[in-house]
Design a protein around this motif. Structure first.
Motif, PDB file in Angstrom:
ATOM      1  N   LYS A  52      -4.761  -2.687  -0.790  1.00 52.68           N
ATOM      2  CA  LYS A  52      -5.228  -4.011  -0.417  1.00 52.68           C
ATOM      3  C   LYS A  52      -5.422  -4.010   1.088  1.00 52.68           C
ATOM      4  O   LYS A  52      -4.658  -3.373   1.820  1.00 52.68           O
ATOM      5  CB  LYS A  52      -4.187  -5.041  -0.835  1.00 52.68           C
ATOM      6  CG  LYS A  52      -4.745  -6.411  -1.182  1.00 52.68           C
ATOM      7  CD  LYS A  52      -3.666  -7.212  -1.899  1.00 52.68           C
ATOM      8  CE  LYS A  52      -3.971  -8.661  -2.077  1.00 52.68           C
ATOM      9  NZ  LYS A  52      -5.326  -9.032  -2.312  1.00 52.68           N
ATOM     10  N   THR A  86     -10.535   0.664 -13.903  1.00 49.77           N
ATOM     11  CA  THR A  86     -11.556   1.725 -13.917  1.00 49.77           C
ATOM     12  C   THR A  86     -10.913   3.089 -14.147  1.00 49.77           C
ATOM     13  O   THR A  86     -11.418   3.916 -14.921  1.00 49.77           O
ATOM     14  CB  THR A  86     -12.333   1.740 -12.585  1.00 49.77           C
ATOM     15  OG1 THR A  86     -12.984   0.492 -12.411  1.00 49.77           O
ATOM     16  CG2 THR A  86     -13.369   2.858 -12.571  1.00 49.77           C
ATOM     17  N   SER A 102      -7.760   3.800  -3.481  1.00 52.23           N
ATOM     18  CA  SER A 102      -8.687   2.846  -4.107  1.00 52.23           C
ATOM     19  C   SER A 102      -7.964   1.591  -4.601  1.00 52.23           C
ATOM     20  O   SER A 102      -8.599   0.575  -4.882  1.00 52.23           O
ATOM     21  CB  SER A 102      -9.396   3.506  -5.288  1.00 52.23           C
ATOM     22  OG  SER A 102     -10.181   4.595  -4.858  1.00 52.23           O
ATOM     23  N   LEU A 103      -6.635   1.683  -4.694  1.00 50.41           N
ATOM     24  CA  LEU A 103      -5.845   0.540  -5.141  1.00 50.41           C
ATOM     25  C   LEU A 103      -5.263  -0.258  -3.980  1.00 50.41           C
ATOM     26  O   LEU A 103      -4.613  -1.282  -4.194  1.00 50.41           O
ATOM     27  CB  LEU A 103      -4.697   1.026  -6.044  1.00 50.41           C
ATOM     28  CG  LEU A 103      -5.071   1.913  -7.225  1.00 50.41           C
ATOM     29  CD1 LEU A 103      -3.830   2.301  -8.020  1.00 50.41           C
ATOM     30  CD2 LEU A 103      -6.086   1.235  -8.125  1.00 50.41           C
ATOM     31  N   TYR A 147      -4.080  -8.003  -8.646  1.00 51.36           N
ATOM     32  CA  TYR A 147      -5.021  -7.150  -7.899  1.00 51.36           C
ATOM     33  C   TYR A 147      -4.862  -5.689  -8.327  1.00 51.36           C
ATOM     34  O   TYR A 147      -5.847  -4.983  -8.573  1.00 51.36           O
ATOM     35  CB  TYR A 147      -4.759  -7.293  -6.400  1.00 51.36           C
ATOM     36  CG  TYR A 147      -5.640  -6.416  -5.536  1.00 51.36           C
ATOM     37  CD1 TYR A 147      -6.920  -6.832  -5.173  1.00 51.36           C
ATOM     38  CD2 TYR A 147      -5.198  -5.168  -5.100  1.00 51.36           C
ATOM     39  CE1 TYR A 147      -7.737  -6.026  -4.392  1.00 51.36           C
ATOM     40  CE2 TYR A 147      -6.010  -4.353  -4.323  1.00 51.36           C
ATOM     41  CZ  TYR A 147      -7.277  -4.796  -3.971  1.00 51.36           C
ATOM     42  OH  TYR A 147      -8.087  -3.991  -3.197  1.00 51.36           O
ATOM     43  N   ASN A 151       0.825  -1.210   0.000  1.00 53.14           N
ATOM     44  CA  ASN A 151       0.000   0.000   0.000  1.00 53.14           C
ATOM     45  C   ASN A 151       0.860   1.261   0.000  1.00 53.14           C
ATOM     46  O   ASN A 151       0.566   2.239  -0.698  1.00 53.14           O
ATOM     47  CB  ASN A 151      -0.931   0.002   1.211  1.00 53.14           C
ATOM     48  CG  ASN A 151      -2.024  -1.040   1.108  1.00 53.14           C
ATOM     49  OD1 ASN A 151      -2.293  -1.576   0.039  1.00 53.14           O
ATOM     50  ND2 ASN A 151      -2.666  -1.346   2.229  1.00 53.14           N
ATOM     51  N   GLU A 206      -6.315  -5.117 -11.796  1.00 52.47           N
ATOM     52  CA  GLU A 206      -7.785  -5.169 -11.768  1.00 52.47           C
ATOM     53  C   GLU A 206      -8.363  -3.879 -11.203  1.00 52.47           C
ATOM     54  O   GLU A 206      -9.307  -3.305 -11.755  1.00 52.47           O
ATOM     55  CB  GLU A 206      -8.250  -6.367 -10.924  1.00 52.47           C
ATOM     56  CG  GLU A 206      -8.008  -7.725 -11.575  1.00 52.47           C
ATOM     57  CD  GLU A 206      -8.231  -8.880 -10.604  1.00 52.47           C
ATOM     58  OE1 GLU A 206      -8.614  -8.614  -9.432  1.00 52.47           O
ATOM     59  OE2 GLU A 206      -8.001 -10.035 -11.001  1.00 52.47           O
ATOM     60  N   GLN A 207      -7.790  -3.421 -10.082  1.00 50.46           N
ATOM     61  CA  GLN A 207      -8.298  -2.210  -9.428  1.00 50.46           C
ATOM     62  C   GLN A 207      -8.022  -0.960 -10.266  1.00 50.46           C
ATOM     63  O   GLN A 207      -8.760   0.022 -10.184  1.00 50.46           O
ATOM     64  CB  GLN A 207      -7.651  -2.052  -8.054  1.00 50.46           C
ATOM     65  CG  GLN A 207      -7.971  -3.160  -7.057  1.00 50.46           C
ATOM     66  CD  GLN A 207      -9.465  -3.247  -6.765  1.00 50.46           C
ATOM     67  OE1 GLN A 207     -10.129  -4.196  -7.157  1.00 50.46           O
ATOM     68  NE2 GLN A 207      -9.992  -2.240  -6.090  1.00 50.46           N
ATOM     69  N   SER A 208      -6.949  -1.012 -11.060  1.00 51.82           N
ATOM     70  CA  SER A 208      -6.562   0.161 -11.849  1.00 51.82           C
ATOM     71  C   SER A 208      -7.423   0.361 -13.089  1.00 51.82           C
ATOM     72  O   SER A 208      -7.490   1.479 -13.622  1.00 51.82           O
ATOM     73  CB  SER A 208      -5.099   0.032 -12.297  1.00 51.82           C
ATOM     74  OG  SER A 208      -4.245  -0.101 -11.202  1.00 51.82           O
TER      75      SER A 208
END
Length: 388
Positions: free
Chosen positions: A385, A352, A382-383, A345, A316, A348-350
């Motif tokens: 974990k 958007t 937002s990214l 992960y 993080n 995937e989160q990036s």
């Protein structure tokens, strides 16, 4: 090792927006300085096999210290640590302190310039807290200097130092875009090679927060701050500055070595009340109380709390710091240091934000776009974990 940060917790007066740890009483200054030197001794075992590349005096207001006091602390670092041949030694300073010291030297022919004295003891970089060149802004923030001192200080300092950074604040209530452009142009007129610039934020329990709640000062306008952030970027990039970190702009060869090390995850040692340290697998911070700090150090005890960092914590933090910089977040490093699961992960989160053109991938590095820069901290969160 990257460097040593020494926190000087004294200020002449409290700025309305500041929530850093400081005291406006200098009564315990001598005791505090001795405690700083002793903490340097007590903690030398933590960094026996590393080299100190930067020494940074932050605060508070380090320029309230005398030359002899600063020399004593620098000598203490050299006595207990292995310091590189050409360290970056930075002093944060306020314009009023520098001008007053310079005036004393001019009235005494036997006294060297304050800037000459700084150079003699090894300080080779100044970070000057200008914040604004307009009187109304300085009064609103309760700065100790006035607009004339801000300009006079830079006229004097640039005669002795070429490695100077100055701070500017945007998003100040009443600060128009035209005045903000003028602030930047005045700074550029002195040939300064590094500018740190921050949006005015309303921190809890500050005078600024109280004044806004009472209607004495208008609230901060986030939209206006956003506009002024992009004015800043466009103006400085047109003058050959590199926007190398969210709040920092430097010309080639003048990036802050101290701060760059923080963002690149290098270890650092924080000395003094409220100072933070980082050594890869753990983070620690000293107590935010001068008297308790001094008493503990005098007893030979380190007044700090320590947090062990998990893999998720370190991931993080890397995402947060990486997205703030031009170096971005290396997908290869994420996979190598944290594993393929973390890389998947992150991607995937990036997605958007990539679709919204706030993030992009270049040379296997995840970076923020120009439109995403102002939002980079929120995007990074937002990214993150979660520790599960």
């Amino acid at each position: 090792m990257s460097g040593i940060y020494i926190h000087i917790p004294f200020c002449k007066q409290a700025c309305h927006y500041c929530d850093f740890h400081f005291s406006t009483s200098l009564k315990k200054k001598d005791e505090l300085i001795n405690a700083l030197a002793k903490e340097l001794f007590l903690r030398k075992a933590e960094f026996q096999n590393t080299t100190v590349e930067t020494i940074y005096f932050g605060g508070g207001t380090p320029s309230v210290l005398s030359i002899d006091e600063l020399q004593f602390l620098i000598d203490s670092v050299y006595k207990h640590y292995n310091v590189s041949e050409a360290p970056e030694i930075t002093l944060e300073a306020n314009p009023d302190d520098l001008i007053q010291a310079q005036q004393v030297s001019k009235h005494n022919s036997n006294t060297s310039s304050i800037f000459e004295n700084y150079k003699k003891i090894g300080i080779n970089r100044l970070s000057i807290g200008i914040q604004s060149f307009f009187e109304t802004d300085l009064k609103l923030m309760n700065r100790a200097h006035n607009a004339e001192e801000a300009k006079q200080c830079l006229e004097e300092a640039t005669q002795y130092f070429n490695n100077i950074s100055l701070d500017l604040i945007y998003g100040i209530p009443g600060l128009s875009n035209e005045k903000w452009k003028e602030n930047i142009e005045i700074a550029l007129s002195y040939g300064i090679p590094h500018i740190s610039s921050y949006a005015l934020t309303v921190e809890p329990k500050t005078a600024l927060e109280r004044f806004i709640k009472k209607g004495i000062i208008d609230d901060v306008d986030d939209d206006l701050a956003h506009e002024q952030f992009h004015i800043l970027i466009a103006t400085l990039e047109n003058h050959d500055f590199v926007h190398y970190e969210l709040s920092n702009f430097g010309k080639a060869g003048f990036f802050s070595r101290n701060n760059s090390a923080y963002w690149q995850g290098k270890p650092y040692l924080g000395i003094g009340p409220s100072a933070h340290s980082f050594c890869g697998n753990e983070r620690s911070w000293n107590i935010r109380n001068n008297s308790k700090y001094i008493a503990s150090i005098e007893d030979g005890k380190l007044p700090k709390e320590t947090e062990k960092l998990t893999q998720t914590d370190k991931y993080n933090e890397y995402v947060m710091t990486g997205l703030r910089t031009i170096w971005g977040v290396s997908l290869q490093k994420v996979e190598a240091d944290f594993g393929l699961q973390f890389k998947k992960y992150l991607l995937e989160q990036s997605q958007t934000f990539i679709n919204k053109q706030l993030l992009y991938i270049e040379d296997e590095k995840l970076k923020v776009t120009k439109s995403g820069k102002f939002l980079s901290d929120g995007i990074a969160s937002s990214l993150f974990k979660l520790n599960l």
